[in-house]
Structure formats: C-alpha cells, structure tokens
Design a protein around this motif. Structure first.
Motif, short mmCIF file in Angstrom:
data_model
loop_
_atom_site.label_atom_id
_atom_site.label_comp_id
_atom_site.label_asym_id
_atom_site.label_seq_id
_atom_site.Cartn_x
_atom_site.Cartn_y
_atom_site.Cartn_z
N ARG A 126 26.02 -1.32 -34.54
CA ARG A 126 24.36 -1.04 -34.49
C ARG A 126 24.28 -0.49 -32.97
O ARG A 126 23.31 0.34 -32.37
N ASP A 127 24.31 -1.46 -31.38
CA ASP A 127 23.82 -0.94 -30.93
C ASP A 127 24.94 0.19 -30.43
O ASP A 127 24.23 1.11 -30.00
N ALA A 128 25.77 0.18 -31.02
CA ALA A 128 26.91 1.67 -30.69
C ALA A 128 26.45 3.01 -30.87
O ALA A 128 25.95 3.93 -30.07
N VAL A 129 25.55 2.34 -32.22
CA VAL A 129 25.27 4.03 -32.35
C VAL A 129 23.41 4.09 -31.73
O VAL A 129 23.44 5.56 -31.69
N ARG A 130 23.41 3.43 -31.63
CA ARG A 130 21.91 3.65 -31.10
C ARG A 130 21.84 4.23 -29.59
O ARG A 130 21.37 4.69 -28.93
N GLU A 131 23.26 3.47 -28.57
CA GLU A 131 24.17 4.05 -27.05
C GLU A 131 23.72 5.36 -27.82
O GLU A 131 23.69 6.72 -26.99
N GLU A 132 24.62 6.30 -28.61
CA GLU A 132 25.22 7.71 -28.70
C GLU A 132 23.95 8.27 -29.10
O GLU A 132 24.01 9.73 -29.09
N LEU A 133 22.80 7.80 -30.41
CA LEU A 133 21.64 8.35 -29.68
C LEU A 133 20.75 8.35 -28.75
O LEU A 133 19.87 9.65 -28.66
#
Length: 231
Positions: A126-133
């Motif tokens: 989840r944190d990785a997708v937030r960083e990408e967005l």
C-alpha cells in the motif's frame, strides 16, 4: 528439453499463474480472507489445491500475489500516458484512479486499508503505491517526481483525502445512496482540491510555484463546470 520447449513451458506457467490470480481476485472480491479456505479456493477455481501451493506456496502467498496484481493495475491506470502534457496527465491520473476504484471496489479497499488486519507486507505494498501516485502527480504538476519535503507532505495529505473520499464514494454506490456524484463530477472536485493544494505549496515552497490555470493540470475555468454546473 530444448530452449524452445523451455520458453513454451515458461509461457504456459505464466498464463496459468495469471489465470489463478484472476480467479482469486473474483473470489476475494465477494468473500473475506478468513472465510475462504484453500479447499474452498481450489473447489471454486476448479483446480487441485496442490496447484495453488505450487505457484504461491500458501494461502497468504496467493493473497499477496492478488494484492500485488491489483496494485499493478491501479498504478498502470493512474500513472500511464507518460507522453501526455502535464496538464492532461494529471487529469488522466485522477480519472484512472477513480475508474479503477469504481470497477474494482473490493481490491481498492484492500489496497487503501492495508488488507487483512495490519499485515506488514500488505501495508508495504500500500505504501509503495501511494509513493508512486504522489510521484506521478508531482511529475505532472512540476515536471519532476521528487519535490521538497513540505511539498511532498502536502501532496500526501491530498492523496489521503482522496482515499477517504473515494472509499466513501464507492460505499455510497454500493448502498445506492441518492445524490451520489458521478465519476466525472467527483474527478473535477478532486482536481480543484489539488489545484488548491498546489497553490498552498507555492506559498511555502517558492521553487514549486503552482502551474498557471490555463496551462496547468486543471485547464480553463470552464473545464471545472462539472463541479458547479450539475446537481
């Protein structure tokens, strides 16, 4: 086995694994993690339980693979079209994000809330997708993926608001709530909120000025008509 046969076997394995993930996404969309046993999954998938263990080792491994696949699709939808001008790219990012949430509600909830309990691996995904967005939004607004810490914090705050708003929006859809805005109207609202966030960032971080409205990620004022022009 020659090289050609090895490639064919690898391709078949990749296809089979992808098929099992697609089946799992449908199963976990309707049923909670704890309510599905491996026997249930194998029966509903129409395969031997050993096949799922072969590809994913365990039920948890299978679940994590499904979450990762969902995340990859969300990022692809939201962060695609990298060749577009920044203005259109930011708009498309929000549009893709909402489209995914609307059509994959169970997967979206899993991604945003961190899945089963406080599973560390799911939370890391989840944190990785937030960083990408956040990086995709920054690139569309400023032409670069990395921004000063206070600018990043502001964008993270905006994204957190987007997540909460989107969760409420899809819940209203599931309940058939009257007056629920359509995707275009909600997207226009989120774009305007982002514009306000970028304006505040510019006040605190002079090297990150907000893009001019006609050329930035928001288009002309008329483009915001869905917010005020429709009930």
């Amino acid at each position: 086995m020659n090289i050609s046969q090895q490639r064919g076997s690898t391709l078949r394995s990749q296809i089979r694994r992808a098929e099992l993930i697609a089946i799992g996404r449908r199963l976990f969309a309707d049923t909670s993690y704890d309510a599905l046993s491996m026997d249930d999954i194998a029966k509903q998938a129409g395969v031997a339980k050993g096949l799922i263990y072969y590809y994913f080792t365990s039920k948890r491994g299978y679940y994590l693979a499904i979450v990762e696949d969902s995340v990859a699709e969300l990022v692809a939808r939201a962060g695609g079209d990298t060749d577009l001008p920044g203005a259109e790219r930011v708009r498309r990012t929000i549009e893709g994000y909402l489209t995914y949430a609307e059509h994959h509600q169970a997967a979206y909830r899993t991604i945003v809330t961190g899945g089963v309990g406080s599973d560390a691996e799911v939370l890391a995904i989840r944190d990785a997708v937030r960083e990408e967005l956040v990086a995709a939004i920054a690139e569309g607004a400023y032409g670069r993926r990395e921004v000063p810490p206070i600018a990043r914090l502001a964008l993270v705050g905006w994204l957190a608001a987007v997540e909460g708003t989107t969760l409420e929006w899809i819940a209203a859809h599931a309940d058939g709530a009257a007056g629920r805005p359509d995707r275009d109207r909600l997207g226009a609202l989120l774009v305007r909120q982002l514009r306000a966030t970028l304006t505040v960032i510019g006040e605190f971080v002079p090297e990150c000025p907000p893009p001019p409205v006609p050329e930035g990620p928001f288009g002309q004022a008329d483009d915001l008509a869905p917010v005020t022009g429709r009930a």
